[in-house]
Scaffold this motif. Structure first.
Motif, short mmCIF file in Angstrom:
data_model
loop_
_atom_site.label_atom_id
_atom_site.label_comp_id
_atom_site.label_asym_id
_atom_site.label_seq_id
_atom_site.Cartn_x
_atom_site.Cartn_y
_atom_site.Cartn_z
N ASP A 98 0.78 -1.20 0.09
CA ASP A 98 -0.12 -0.21 0.12
C ASP A 98 1.12 1.25 -0.01
O ASP A 98 0.47 2.47 0.69
CB ASP A 98 -0.93 -0.20 1.34
N CYS A 99 1.83 1.02 -0.49
CA CYS A 99 2.88 2.46 -1.03
C CYS A 99 2.28 3.64 -1.33
O CYS A 99 2.57 4.77 -0.46
CB CYS A 99 4.07 1.92 -1.39
N PRO A 100 1.20 3.32 -2.13
CA PRO A 100 0.83 4.61 -2.66
C PRO A 100 0.10 5.41 -1.56
O PRO A 100 -0.17 6.81 -1.67
CB PRO A 100 -0.05 4.27 -3.70
N ILE A 101 -0.51 4.77 -0.79
CA ILE A 101 -1.38 5.58 0.57
C ILE A 101 -0.48 5.45 1.81
O ILE A 101 -1.25 5.97 2.77
CB ILE A 101 -2.65 5.10 0.86
N CYS A 102 0.63 5.11 1.85
CA CYS A 102 1.49 5.03 3.00
C CYS A 102 2.10 6.27 3.06
O CYS A 102 2.93 6.63 2.38
CB CYS A 102 2.36 3.80 3.14
N ASP A 103 2.23 6.73 4.23
CA ASP A 103 2.92 7.97 5.01
C ASP A 103 4.38 7.90 4.83
O ASP A 103 5.16 8.90 4.74
CB ASP A 103 2.42 8.55 6.28
N GLN A 104 4.86 6.63 4.78
CA GLN A 104 6.25 6.43 4.89
C GLN A 104 6.75 6.46 3.45
O GLN A 104 7.98 6.62 3.18
CB GLN A 104 6.78 5.07 5.46
N GLY A 105 5.99 6.32 2.38
CA GLY A 105 6.23 6.29 1.12
C GLY A 105 7.28 7.48 0.59
O GLY A 105 6.85 8.69 0.84
N ASP A 195 10.36 8.02 13.54
CA ASP A 195 11.69 8.19 12.90
C ASP A 195 12.49 6.83 12.88
O ASP A 195 12.99 6.35 11.72
CB ASP A 195 12.71 9.19 13.40
N LEU A 196 12.43 6.23 13.98
CA LEU A 196 13.00 4.91 13.95
C LEU A 196 12.41 3.62 13.13
O LEU A 196 13.11 3.04 12.51
CB LEU A 196 12.95 4.32 15.18
N CYS A 197 11.32 3.62 12.93
CA CYS A 197 10.47 2.72 12.35
C CYS A 197 10.83 2.55 10.81
O CYS A 197 10.81 3.64 10.30
CB CYS A 197 8.83 2.83 12.43
N PRO A 198 11.35 1.76 10.24
CA PRO A 198 12.05 1.56 8.91
C PRO A 198 10.94 1.36 7.94
O PRO A 198 11.40 1.39 6.71
CB PRO A 198 13.00 0.35 9.00
N THR A 203 3.74 5.72 12.12
CA THR A 203 3.76 7.13 11.46
C THR A 203 3.24 8.16 12.53
O THR A 203 2.62 7.91 13.56
CB THR A 203 3.08 7.12 10.10
N SER A 204 3.47 9.35 12.16
CA SER A 204 3.10 10.41 12.89
C SER A 204 1.72 10.77 12.63
O SER A 204 1.21 11.15 11.38
CB SER A 204 3.96 12.01 12.37
N LYS A 205 0.99 10.82 13.58
CA LYS A 205 -0.25 10.96 13.53
C LYS A 205 -0.92 12.53 13.22
O LYS A 205 -1.72 12.54 12.30
CB LYS A 205 -1.23 10.69 15.08
N PRO A 206 -0.31 13.42 13.94
CA PRO A 206 -0.61 14.83 13.37
C PRO A 206 -0.35 15.13 11.82
O PRO A 206 -0.96 16.06 11.38
CB PRO A 206 -0.04 15.79 14.37
N TYR A 207 0.57 14.33 11.31
CA TYR A 207 1.11 14.58 9.87
C TYR A 207 0.26 13.68 8.91
O TYR A 207 0.70 13.81 7.95
CB TYR A 207 2.56 14.44 10.11
N ALA A 208 -0.44 12.82 9.49
CA ALA A 208 -0.89 11.84 8.68
C ALA A 208 -1.66 12.46 7.43
O ALA A 208 -2.56 13.19 7.58
CB ALA A 208 -2.09 10.90 9.50
N PHE A 209 -1.31 11.87 6.16
CA PHE A 209 -1.95 12.33 4.79
C PHE A 209 -1.91 13.74 4.75
O PHE A 209 -2.71 14.35 4.04
CB PHE A 209 -3.35 11.74 4.80
N ARG A 212 3.79 14.84 1.28
CA ARG A 212 4.61 13.75 0.70
C ARG A 212 6.06 14.05 0.98
O ARG A 212 6.16 15.60 0.86
CB ARG A 212 4.49 13.50 -0.77
N SER A 213 6.72 13.45 1.17
CA SER A 213 8.38 13.76 1.84
C SER A 213 8.91 14.86 0.65
O SER A 213 9.70 15.65 0.84
CB SER A 213 9.17 12.82 2.03
N TRP A 214 8.82 14.43 -0.92
CA TRP A 214 9.32 15.10 -1.79
C TRP A 214 8.87 16.41 -1.97
O TRP A 214 9.44 17.23 -2.84
CB TRP A 214 9.44 14.13 -3.01
N GLU A 215 7.78 16.80 -1.51
CA GLU A 215 7.10 18.11 -1.84
C GLU A 215 7.63 19.11 -0.90
O GLU A 215 6.97 20.14 -0.89
CB GLU A 215 5.56 17.91 -2.22
#
Lengths: 691, 191
Positions: A98-105, A195-198, A203-209, A212-215
């Motif tokens: 589910d990488c497309p909807i995963c915050d870690q993506g 941060d540690l979770c590989p 994932t961060s709840k307040p930052y959920a969805f 994206r990291s690249w924007e």
């Protein structure tokens, strides 16, 4: 030093390191999930397999294998490649795609390493395992299907944070990472789990969805939520701060930050002052800069210097403080103070008000005394450092004052100044332990100094340090732990009452009596604003908090993410924060507001650019010339002899999550406070229903 | 799933060791050097289970307190081992082996009969993997004892005896000494 051969290249490596570390020294990348250099070695993800000769004819987990002389290590052989591909395939058996909807993506170790070392498809056709999500409180969001059981989070909670709450229940396919009894994490460092979770399990709840990291635009900056000056990276999208992440700095915060540092940032969106206000007929009315300056000029122009006072807040940058100081000098006012809490630290020698040993010095300390401080709430990352020292062993830790669970055992020596006196006189057994240590460390908190007898306590602590030989050329174990990010900078700049001037208490008393007619609050909200009496109050700051509420003129300033600023942390290390976003509306950088106002008052400050202000900082105190370095403090006599009070030492921070205007405006922080209560109550209610 | 969600089990207000069990727990702790008392956790949890029949969260918390360890470390161990019961069980726990040898010898019928008997008060039933007594298949472990060479009739007899409060003789329920041949030895009979 063992001599080893890595991929045919011979090298000598320090004894006792692991093969993975040796490979890193050789500049090779070894994929890993469970291994983390600041945590214990688990060796359970099997991703770091390499081929080692001599040894069994199968790949070895390099993270858990120490180097030995004459070893030959191969990291690129077909055996290694096949092993990595196999491990990767197994890890992905139960990992949802589910990488497309995963915050870690985009910043996911699993994603990256699957690309680098994985197989291009799965041969597994059964159903994937489903794991119920866990509720870990308002900061950490879980998606446990994604968990690959690296146990980094469990090890972090157990080892670094010192709150043993996470564990792995069940076994085999039923293994789950959980708190078992559902409750919010009680650590002040829980955000680091994300941060540690590989993978994207935590994932961060307040930052959920949210983004994206690249924007995101990444700006390296410095935190102001506590006096530690944690190095942070501020990620912004447009004008909005989306998240804050730690930066590596072994001298300060290693790679951790507290939950307040990370999650109070949503407070930057609420309650902001985005235009000047002037009080008319008892109500604050929107105004232009010109109208606001006119109102101030009309009032201050008529007053003599002694009737004007200024208080600088706890999160001010050095630039604005020096401008305030120069402006007050121009107006002829000696009434200036940066110690909102009334800490009895005079300008004095620099060694009297900084954490001389340095945060890194905690690692070398072999006996620690905590006086009037609760480091867990005042500086959670520093507390983790003390815990690290404790885990290393052979370090006596004692405390005077109200001491909570600090995540390591503390020998309680007493409650108040009397106990400190006894300790100094050698009447307590702990004195011997301090004396026996080569590097004793005395951590003096604001709970011991921000009180009427603070100067006497300070003198007593100095006496103790001298008696123990804690102040030498190679070690200075006298350490003041501040709670305000601006404090050391303020003291360095001499924002203390001048000749015949009043301190905060004097200013407030003067307001009540009508002896002070105008007060300039530079983002100062943590004072008793009710006591300002009939004084004309100018508030310059970024949040509509206590100060702005009482003000007659409000000047909108910039928060720490919106201006370049210099902050000196508790150990006397000057660090630069950078602008990550622009302040909202008409708000401006704080030193520039003071510069513009000074022009209007006819006391023009002699600097027009940031560079010139920084030059002025160095003129006032040359320690501002050394960026990112801790400048050793001088030593001498300081403090004052005087009667000691009976009141116990108690940390000034009663509520970790709300200590400043930003965190008070933050909804996330409010949720953190509520969640701890809520979880306990929810469990009890459910328990009652179950009978 | 082996792990029981702690929210799905009854809430136990209080757990206290009975004096004789506390004594045994202290003896277990004394087996380890000072500061290593946590090593006794499995034994102590077993004592709790013998006293209460199962491990409630309250009891596990109490064990954590007794051994000065974090509760989660106790939960981890209790959920790891399938022999620890995390939900209340009947007085007699019927652990029916259904692995291949027992299955070939009719464990399906045994399982069915046990499930029929399980009322949650006197009997509870649990399917287990090989109990290591294949030569006496099918086998049911009832609390600490193995009842072997069962068929539906002999199982009923055993269960009835338990219902009456008796403890039937453990071991083979046919004419056979442990795993020796039925009806007496068939080899090595010469003097």
């Amino acid at each position: 030093m063992p001599k080893i051969k890595i991929d045919g290249v011979e090298m000598e490596v320090p004894a006792g390191i692991t093969i993975l570390q040796a490979c890193e020294l050789a500049g090779l990348e070894i994929p890993r999930f469970c291994y983390h250099e600041r945590l214990s070695i688990a060796g359970n993800c099997r991703m770091c397999l390499v081929e080692v000769k001599p040894g069994p004819p199968k790949p070895q987990a390099s993270c858990a294998l120490p180097v030995a002389d004459k070893q030959e290590i191969f990291t690129t052989t077909p055996m290694v490649q096949k092993a990595r591909r196999g491990v990767m395939e197994f890890l992905l058996i139960n990992h949802p795609l589910d990488c497309p909807i995963c915050d870690q993506g985009g910043e996911c170790d699993l994603q990256d390493q699957a690309m680098g070392y994985g197989f291009d498809r799965s041969r597994y056709h059964e159903n994937k395992r489903a794991v119920p999500d866990k509720e870990l409180g308002p900061l950490v969001k879980t998606s446990m299907n994604r968990c690959i059981h690296c146990t980094r989070c469990i090890r972090f909670a157990t080892e670094v944070a010192g709150t043993e709450e996470l564990g792995a229940t069940g076994r085999g396919e039923s293994m789950e990472v959980t708190t078992y009894v559902e409750h919010a994490l009680t650590s002040e460092l829980s955000g680091n789990l994300v941060d540690l979770c590989p993978v994207g399990a935590l994932t961060s709840k307040p930052y959920a969805f949210e983004a994206r990291s690249w924007e995101l635009t990444k700006t390296e900056s410095v935190d102001v939520m506590d006096a530690l000056g944690s190095n942070i990276r501020v990620d912004t999208r447009g004008a909005q701060v989306m998240r804050v992440l730690p930066r590596l700095n072994d001298d300060v915060n290693e790679e951790w930050i507290s939950d307040k540092t990370r999650h109070a940032i949503d407070g930057l969106r609420y309650q902001r002052l985005d235009r000047p206000y002037v009080r008319k007929g008892g109500k604050l009315v929107e105004a232009t800069w010109d109208q606001a300056f006119t109102a101030i000029a009309e009032k201050l122009g008529k007053l003599e210097g002694a009737k004007i006072a200024a208080i600088a807040g706890d999160q001010c940058d050095a630039e604005s403080m020096v401008a305030l100081k120069d402006l007050m000098a121009g107006l002829g006012s000696p009434n200036i103070d940066c110690r909102q809490d009334g800490a009895r630290l005079e300008g004095g020698p620099r060694g009297s008000y900084i954490f001389n040993a340095g945060i890194r010095g905690i690692d070398q300390a072999d006996a620690i005394l905590l006086v009037g401080t609760n480091p867990r709430w005042e500086a959670p990352v520093l507390n983790a450092r003390i815990r690290k020292r404790y885990l290393h062993g052979r370090c006596a830790i004692g405390g005077i004052g109200l001491i909570d669970d600090l995540s390591y055992p503390v020998e309680r020596l007493g409650m108040g100044p009397a106990s400190l006196r006894e300790l100094v006189d050698g009447k307590l057994g702990f004195f011997e332990k301090l004396k026996a240590g080569k590097n004793p460390l005395i951590i003096l908190g604001m709970g011991a100094l921000a009180r009427p007898d603070g100067a006497a306590v300070l003198a007593l602590a100095r006496e103790l340090a001298d008696k123990l030989g804690a102040v030498r050329d190679d070690w200075n174990g006298f350490a003041v732990l501040h709670t305000a990010a601006a404090r050391v900078g303020g003291l360095d700049l001499g924002l203390v009452p001048g000749e015949g001037g009043r301190d905060v208490e004097g200013i407030l008393a003067g307001c009540e009596k009508g002896e002070i007619a105008a007060v300039y609050l530079l983002a100062a909200d943590e004072i008793a604003t009710k006591r300002l009496g009939k004084a004309f109050v100018i508030y310059q700051g970024h949040h509509g908090d206590a100060g702005a509420n009482r003000a007659d003129v409000v000047l909108p300033g910039a928060a720490y993410t919106e201006k370049p600023g210099a902050y000196v942390n508790t150990e006397g290390r000057m660090q630069l924060a950078r602008r990550a976003a622009y302040p909202p509306g008409d708000a401006r950088e704080d030193w520039a507001i003071l510069r513009a106002l000074s022009d209007r008052l006819g006391k023009t400050l002699p600097y027009d650019t940031l560079e010139q202000v920084r030059e002025r900082l160095v003129c006032v105190n040359k320690s501002f010339a050394a960026i990112d370095q801790q400048q050793a403090g001088g030593w001498g006599t300081f403090g004052a002899s005087g009667p000691l009070g009976d009141a116990m030492f108690a940390s000034p921070i009663a509520n970790f999550y709300m200590t400043c205007a930003i965190s008070r405006s933050s909804r996330t922080m409010a949720e953190c406070i509520a969640s701890r209560e809520e979880f306990a109550q929810r469990y009890l209610a459910r328990a009652r229903r179950m009978g | 799933m082996i792990t029981a969600d702690p929210m799905d089990v009854p809430y136990v207000e209080e757990f206290r060791f009975l004096p004789e069990y506390l004594e045994k727990a202290k003896a277990l702790i004394a087996n380890y050097p000072p500061g290593r008392q946590a090593s006794a956790v499995i034994g102590v949890l077993d004592l709790v289970q013998r006293q209460e029949g199962w491990l409630s969260r309250t009891a596990m918390d109490e064990v954590a307190k007794l051994l000065d360890m974090a509760p989660i470390r106790v939960y981890e161990i209790a959920t790891f081992y399938t022999m620890f019961q995390l939900k209340p069980k009947g007085k007699y726990l019927l652990q029916v082996c259904t692995t291949t040898p027992c299955w070939l010898r009719g464990s399906d019928a045994i399982m069915k009969a046990c499930e029929h008997a399980a009322d949650g008060k006197t009997f509870s039933v649990q399917e287990v993997e090989c109990l290591g007594a294949c030569v006496n298949a099918p086998v049911v472990q009832i609390n600490d004892d193995f009842y072997e060479d069962l068929d539906e009739a002999s199982l009923q007899k055993v269960l009835d005896a338990f219902r009456r409060g008796e403890t039937p003789k453990p071991g083979p329920q046919v004419d056979r000494q442990t795993s020796a041949p039925e009806g007496g030895p068939t080899t090595l009979r010469s003097e």
